[in-house]
Design an enzyme around this catalytic site. Structure first.
Site, PDB file in Angstrom:
ATOM      1  N   SER A 146       0.857  -1.189   0.000  1.00  0.00           N
ATOM      2  CA  SER A 146       0.000   0.000   0.000  1.00  0.00           C
ATOM      3  C   SER A 146       0.889   1.234   0.000  1.00  0.00           C
ATOM      4  O   SER A 146       2.036   1.168   0.462  1.00  0.00           O
ATOM      5  CB  SER A 146      -0.871   0.000   1.270  1.00  0.00           C
ATOM      6  N   TYR A 159      -2.135  -1.438  10.111  1.00  0.00           N
ATOM      7  CA  TYR A 159      -2.161  -1.473   8.637  1.00  0.00           C
ATOM      8  C   TYR A 159      -0.808  -1.026   8.083  1.00  0.00           C
ATOM      9  O   TYR A 159      -0.215  -1.710   7.239  1.00  0.00           O
ATOM     10  CB  TYR A 159      -3.297  -0.591   8.107  1.00  0.00           C
TER      11      TYR A 159
HETATM   12  N1  LIG Z   1      -8.808  -0.147  -1.799  1.00  0.00           N
HETATM   13  C1  LIG Z   1      -7.762   0.622  -1.571  1.00  0.00           C
HETATM   14  O1  LIG Z   1      -7.831   1.868  -1.574  1.00  0.00           O
HETATM   15  C2  LIG Z   1      -6.422  -0.018  -1.300  1.00  0.00           C
HETATM   16  C3  LIG Z   1      -5.294   0.817  -1.194  1.00  0.00           C
HETATM   17  C4  LIG Z   1      -4.059   0.228  -0.942  1.00  0.00           C
HETATM   18  C5  LIG Z   1      -3.962  -1.140  -0.785  1.00  0.00           C
HETATM   19  N2  LIG Z   1      -5.087  -1.917  -0.890  1.00  0.00           N
HETATM   20  C6  LIG Z   1      -4.942  -3.354  -0.709  1.00  0.00           C
HETATM   21  O2  LIG Z   1      -5.528  -4.034  -1.801  1.00  0.00           O
HETATM   22  C7  LIG Z   1      -6.027  -5.299  -1.352  1.00  0.00           C
HETATM   23  C8  LIG Z   1      -7.475  -5.491  -1.779  1.00  0.00           C
HETATM   24  O3  LIG Z   1      -8.252  -4.418  -1.278  1.00  0.00           O
HETATM   25  P1  LIG Z   1      -9.794  -4.203  -1.690  1.00  0.00           P
HETATM   26  O4  LIG Z   1     -10.078  -2.766  -1.504  1.00  0.00           O
HETATM   27  O5  LIG Z   1     -10.071  -4.860  -2.993  1.00  0.00           O
HETATM   28  O6  LIG Z   1     -10.518  -4.984  -0.496  1.00  0.00           O
HETATM   29  P2  LIG Z   1     -11.722  -6.039  -0.468  1.00  0.00           P
HETATM   30  O7  LIG Z   1     -12.217  -6.041   0.939  1.00  0.00           O
HETATM   31  O8  LIG Z   1     -12.692  -5.752  -1.563  1.00  0.00           O
HETATM   32  O9  LIG Z   1     -10.988  -7.431  -0.782  1.00  0.00           O
HETATM   33  C9  LIG Z   1     -10.300  -8.164   0.183  1.00  0.00           C
HETATM   34  C10 LIG Z   1     -10.747  -9.612   0.060  1.00  0.00           C
HETATM   35  O10 LIG Z   1      -9.933 -10.419   0.926  1.00  0.00           O
HETATM   36  C11 LIG Z   1     -10.773 -11.411   1.482  1.00  0.00           C
HETATM   37  N3  LIG Z   1     -10.156 -11.918   2.718  1.00  0.00           N
HETATM   38  C12 LIG Z   1     -10.050 -11.254   3.896  1.00  0.00           C
HETATM   39  N4  LIG Z   1      -9.461 -12.045   4.791  1.00  0.00           N
HETATM   40  C13 LIG Z   1      -9.175 -13.207   4.193  1.00  0.00           C
HETATM   41  C14 LIG Z   1      -8.577 -14.423   4.614  1.00  0.00           C
HETATM   42  N5  LIG Z   1      -8.159 -14.589   5.882  1.00  0.00           N
HETATM   43  N6  LIG Z   1      -8.450 -15.452   3.736  1.00  0.00           N
HETATM   44  C15 LIG Z   1      -8.902 -15.306   2.462  1.00  0.00           C
HETATM   45  N7  LIG Z   1      -9.487 -14.188   1.991  1.00  0.00           N
HETATM   46  C16 LIG Z   1      -9.628 -13.152   2.857  1.00  0.00           C
HETATM   47  C17 LIG Z   1     -12.102 -10.692   1.728  1.00  0.00           C
HETATM   48  O11 LIG Z   1     -13.197 -11.600   1.856  1.00  0.00           O
HETATM   49  C18 LIG Z   1     -12.209  -9.804   0.495  1.00  0.00           C
HETATM   50  O12 LIG Z   1     -12.947 -10.438  -0.542  1.00  0.00           O
HETATM   51  C19 LIG Z   1      -5.789  -5.324   0.162  1.00  0.00           C
HETATM   52  O13 LIG Z   1      -4.575  -5.997   0.417  1.00  0.00           O
HETATM   53  C20 LIG Z   1      -5.662  -3.862   0.523  1.00  0.00           C
HETATM   54  O14 LIG Z   1      -4.908  -3.661   1.693  1.00  0.00           O
HETATM   55  C21 LIG Z   1      -6.310  -1.383  -1.132  1.00  0.00           C
END
Ligand SMILES: NC(=O)c1ccc[n+]([C@@H]2O[C@H](COP(=O)([O-])OP(=O)(O)OC[C@H]3O[C@@H](n4cnc5c(N)ncnc54)[C@H](O)[C@@H]3O)[C@@H](O)[C@H]2O)c1
Length: 264
Positions: A146, A159
């Site tokens: 991130s 985080y």
């Molecule tokens: N959305 C943003 O702005 C952003 C910014 C920087 C980094 N990220 C990173 O991108 C990634 C995806 O983010 P997103 O916004 O698509 O989130 P999201 O919540 O839509 O997707 C995360 C998925 O991980 C699954 N998950 C959670 N715990 C789990 C486990 N123990 N085993 C298996 N699956 C599990 C959840 O069910 C979910 O479907 C994350 O790592 C997040 O930290 C997101």
């Protein structure tokens, strides 16, 4: 859009493949010819991604597992290889939802869950995937960090610290497995227009995008597809000389943020 072939012959596991960024990566990878093993703790969310891929003519399988559990992580890799015959790519996308709070107010349970999913989950998936990738003759791993792995953010100790750990884990994996023909890189997204990111501090996606957009050099938050494009680059032969690095896909956020603290 016509199907591509950048990932023809590849088999990819996408953890968190039922989420918005994981779903976008899964769909793009299938569109580019990969067979995709969509792993999520939610079977329904994984299945929704697979249904979208099938509608686009791609090949994918939904699988429910909690990546923090060693047996479930191992079982997922085994199920992928049993179904698709091999494994060439691993994308560690899943992350825990961690409430905001200083170290005084954040519970130990939330701290531990953040590290269990964001760091240990990736470690376990790599542990079981790498022998299969070596057997397949090599491949590529992408870990999602991130922009918050690079800067301190108020009230986000778990985080920021866990995503910082992802950057370092990525480098060591790259060193240890270059000889296996396995490239390992991370992606650091800035704010991406997803429900998860929006609802942590705002009532809606629209409110989140309006508030966050001006912090970005490009004047907006990012789209999940823009992270998927980076993952496609890092898993395809387009990045054949790239390993151990971090790809910032942040609309210029870090460059811009730095400038705010240094008046001209
Ligand atoms: N959305 C943003 O702005 C952003 C910014 C920087 C980094 N990220 C990173 O991108 C990634 C995806 O983010 P997103 O916004 O698509 O989130 P999201 O919540 O839509 O997707 C995360 C998925 O991980 C699954 N998950 C959670 N715990 C789990 C486990 N123990 N085993 C298996 N699956 C599990 C959840 O069910 C979910 O479907 C994350 O790592 C997040 O930290 C997101």
């Amino acid at each position: 859009m016509a199907a591509g072939h950048l990932l023809a012959g590849r088999v990819a596991i996408v953890s968190g493949g039922g989420g918005e960024i994981g779903g976008a990566i899964s769909s793009l990878f299938a569109h580019e010819g990969a067979k995709v093993f969509v792993l999520d703790i939610s079977k329904e969310k994984a299945q929704a991604t697979v249904d979208a891929i099938a509608a686009d003519g791609g090949e994918a399988m939904a699988f429910s597992a909690d990546i923090t559990d060693p047996e479930q992580a191992r079982g997922a890799v085994e199920a992928c290889v049993a179904h698709f015959g091999k494994l060439t790519n691993l994308l560690n996308i899943a992350a825990a939802l961690t409430p905001a709070g200083s170290v005084e107010t954040l519970s130990l349970e939330d701290w531990n869950r953040a590290f269990a999913v964001n760091v240990t989950g990736g470690f376990l998936m790599c542990k079981y995937a790498i022998p299969q990738m070596r057997k397949a003759g090599g491949g590529a791993i992408v870990n999602i960090a991130s922009s918050h792995a690079h800067i301190g953010v108020p009230k986000r100790p778990a985080y920021c610290a866990s995503k910082g750990a992802v950057l370092q884990l990525t480098k060591v994996l790259a060193i240890d497995h270059a000889g296996d023909g396995i490239r390992v890189n991370s992606i650091s997204p800035g704010a991406i227009d997803t429900l998860r990111a929006a609802l942590q501090r705002f009532p809606s996606r629209e409110a989140a995008n309006a508030a966050k957009g001006p912090s970005y050099l490009l004047g907006r938050t990012g789209q999940a597809r823009e992270i998927a494009d980076g993952a496609l680059y890092l898993c395809s032969d387009l990045s054949s000389f790239v390993t151990g690095t971090d790809l910032l896909i942040d609309g210029g956020y870090l460059a811009f943020k730095g400038s705010l603290t240094h008046p001209a």
